[in-house]
Enzyme design. Structure first.
Site, PDB file in Angstrom:
ATOM      1  N   HIS A   1      -8.069  26.420  17.824  1.00  0.00           N
ATOM      2  CA  HIS A   1      -7.312  25.622  18.790  1.00  0.00           C
ATOM      3  C   HIS A   1      -7.796  25.900  20.203  1.00  0.00           C
ATOM      4  CE1 HIS A   1      -3.595  25.172  15.947  1.00  0.00           C
ATOM      5  NE2 HIS A   1      -4.492  24.245  15.752  1.00  0.00           N
TER       6      HIS A   1
ATOM      7  N   ARG B   1      -3.428  25.259   5.510  1.00  0.00           N
ATOM      8  CA  ARG B   1      -3.806  25.782   6.842  1.00  0.00           C
ATOM      9  C   ARG B   1      -2.558  26.281   7.574  1.00  0.00           C
ATOM     10  NH1 ARG B   1      -7.393  25.110  11.406  1.00  0.00           N
ATOM     11  NH2 ARG B   1      -6.399  24.175  13.237  1.00  0.00           N
TER      12      ARG B   1
ATOM     13  N   HIS C   1      -3.399  20.209   4.697  1.00  0.00           N
ATOM     14  CA  HIS C   1      -3.012  20.840   5.957  1.00  0.00           C
ATOM     15  C   HIS C   1      -1.917  21.878   5.752  1.00  0.00           C
ATOM     16  CE1 HIS C   1      -2.530  21.356  10.251  1.00  0.00           C
ATOM     17  NE2 HIS C   1      -1.234  21.157  10.126  1.00  0.00           N
TER      18      HIS C   1
ATOM     19  N   ARG D   1      -9.329  23.267   8.718  1.00  0.00           N
ATOM     20  CA  ARG D   1      -8.889  21.881   8.559  1.00  0.00           C
ATOM     21  C   ARG D   1      -9.622  21.311   7.349  1.00  0.00           C
ATOM     22  NH1 ARG D   1     -10.101  22.562  14.097  1.00  0.00           N
ATOM     23  NH2 ARG D   1      -8.308  22.282  15.491  1.00  0.00           N
TER      24      ARG D   1
ATOM     25  N   LYS E   1     -13.242  20.505  16.019  1.00  0.00           N
ATOM     26  CA  LYS E   1     -13.059  19.347  16.888  1.00  0.00           C
ATOM     27  C   LYS E   1     -13.930  19.482  18.133  1.00  0.00           C
ATOM     28  CE  LYS E   1      -8.428  17.930  15.466  1.00  0.00           C
ATOM     29  NZ  LYS E   1      -7.054  17.631  15.912  1.00  0.00           N
TER      30      LYS E   1
ATOM     31  N   TYR F   1       2.142  24.284  15.715  1.00  0.00           N
ATOM     32  CA  TYR F   1       1.809  24.160  14.307  1.00  0.00           C
ATOM     33  C   TYR F   1       2.064  25.430  13.504  1.00  0.00           C
ATOM     34  CZ  TYR F   1      -0.222  19.579  14.985  1.00  0.00           C
ATOM     35  OH  TYR F   1      -0.399  18.242  15.247  1.00  0.00           O
TER      36      TYR F   1
END
Length: 326
Positions: free
Chosen positions: A294, A271, A268, A175, A199, A303
């Site tokens: 993820h 990615r 993005h 990211r 994250k 995605y």
């Protein structure tokens, strides 16, 4: 022609009472210490909850008095934002902020029930990020460097940085926030991995391609001419401090133009291209999930795009009824 809407600024012109500010600050501290939320998440949730507090003040409710707020208030907040033209993705995030605030109140004994949890999410439009094919990606990463001899030393420093960042976004599937948070010490070139904080403050080791290692080595050789003494950030801006997202996106657009691409892509998209190209080459979805960092496989499925050709190859190779038995 479809009209573009002006940026939404709902309720943000009013000042908050001290009790409201304290309620939001207590929540954000809990989000930081107990949940390990990133600074970007805390900033976004803080803005969302200030909007919520200002909306509630018009209904005679207050964040300082959680018991005064019910499900109907949350539903009305979402409805008002929708009428103002807020994007559904923003609505979902603001609702997530309110739900998390209610969960905090329940866990700290200020509420007995999380009534916000029963407010349904707005239905999301599915937009796949634009991606590059393999040839376009190679052009983006190779063509700008061919003109390096014709530019000034200062621009050469920044070009090395931009190419290293683009190589890392595509070569490791990071990211943009993860890449810009990297410090020099996070790069382990001898092992060809980079230490990434994703994250939820989840740490992972992302592999680097050979070209990423070479591009980072070239940038690290130029970096002392740009970075302030004592600056730990891997990617720094022209003023010597950590590079920000807006400037990184602008510079990526410049790389697109130098490469002769017919469009500008977002960070993005690199990615997304990374994941799609891996899947098209035969990588399994679980592996790509791990590489992207993820938590849920469904996120990876949303995605990434698997080409129809690859799906047909998998079907032909695996399904017992795909071919007639001889």
């Amino acid at each position: 022609m479809k009209k573009t809407r002006a940026p939404i600024r709902v309720f943000l012109d009013e000042e908050l009472a001290a009790g409201e500010v304290e309620a939001i600050d207590a929540f954000l501290q809990w989000l930081d210490i107990q949940k390990g939320a990133s600074a970007a998440t805390r900033r976004a949730y803080g803005t969302d909850l200030r909007q919520f507090a200002q909306f509630l003040s018009r209904r005679g409710c207050a964040l300082a008095d959680p018991g005064s707020i019910g499900r109907r208030d949350v539903e009305s907040f979402v409805a008002e934002l929708f009428r103002a033209g807020e994007a559904k993705s923003s609505l979902a995030r603001k609702l997530a902020a309110v739900r998390t605030l209610f969960r905090f109140w329940v866990r700290t004994g200020l509420l007995e029930d999380n009534s916000a949890a029963r407010v349904p999410n707005p239905r999301q439009e599915q937009h796949a990020p634009r991606l590059l094919n393999v040839d376009e990606t190679f052009s983006l990463l190779d063509e700008p460097g061919k003109a390096a001899a014709a530019i000034s030393p200062g621009e050469h420093h920044l070009l090395c940085r931009d190419l290293a960042l683009a190589e890392l976004l595509y070569g490791s599937g990071l990211r943009i926030s993860e890449a810009l948070q990297l410090d020099v010490d996070d790069v382990r070139s001898d092992e060809q991995v980079v230490r990434v904080i994703g994250k939820g403050n989840k740490e992972r080791l992302a592999p680097m391609s050979d070209t990423s290692v070479r591009a980072l080595a070239a940038w690290l050789a130029e970096r002392p001419a740009v970075a302030d003494p004592g600056e730990s950030a891997l990617f720094v801006g022209a003023r010597g401090h950590r590079l920000n997202r807006r400037e990184a996106a602008r510079r990526l657009g410049l790389l697109c133009r130098k490469a002769g691409l017919d469009r500008t892509i977002s960070p993005h998209a690199l990615r997304h291209s990374f994941a799609t190209h891996l899947l098209d080459a035969g990588a399994d979805l679980r592996s790509v999930q791990e590489l992207l960092g993820h938590r849920r496989l469904s996120t990876t499925q949303r995605y990434t795009q698997v080409s129809l050709d690859r799906l047909m190859r998998v079907y032909d190779a695996a399904h017992p009824r795909a071919h007639e038995k001889k």
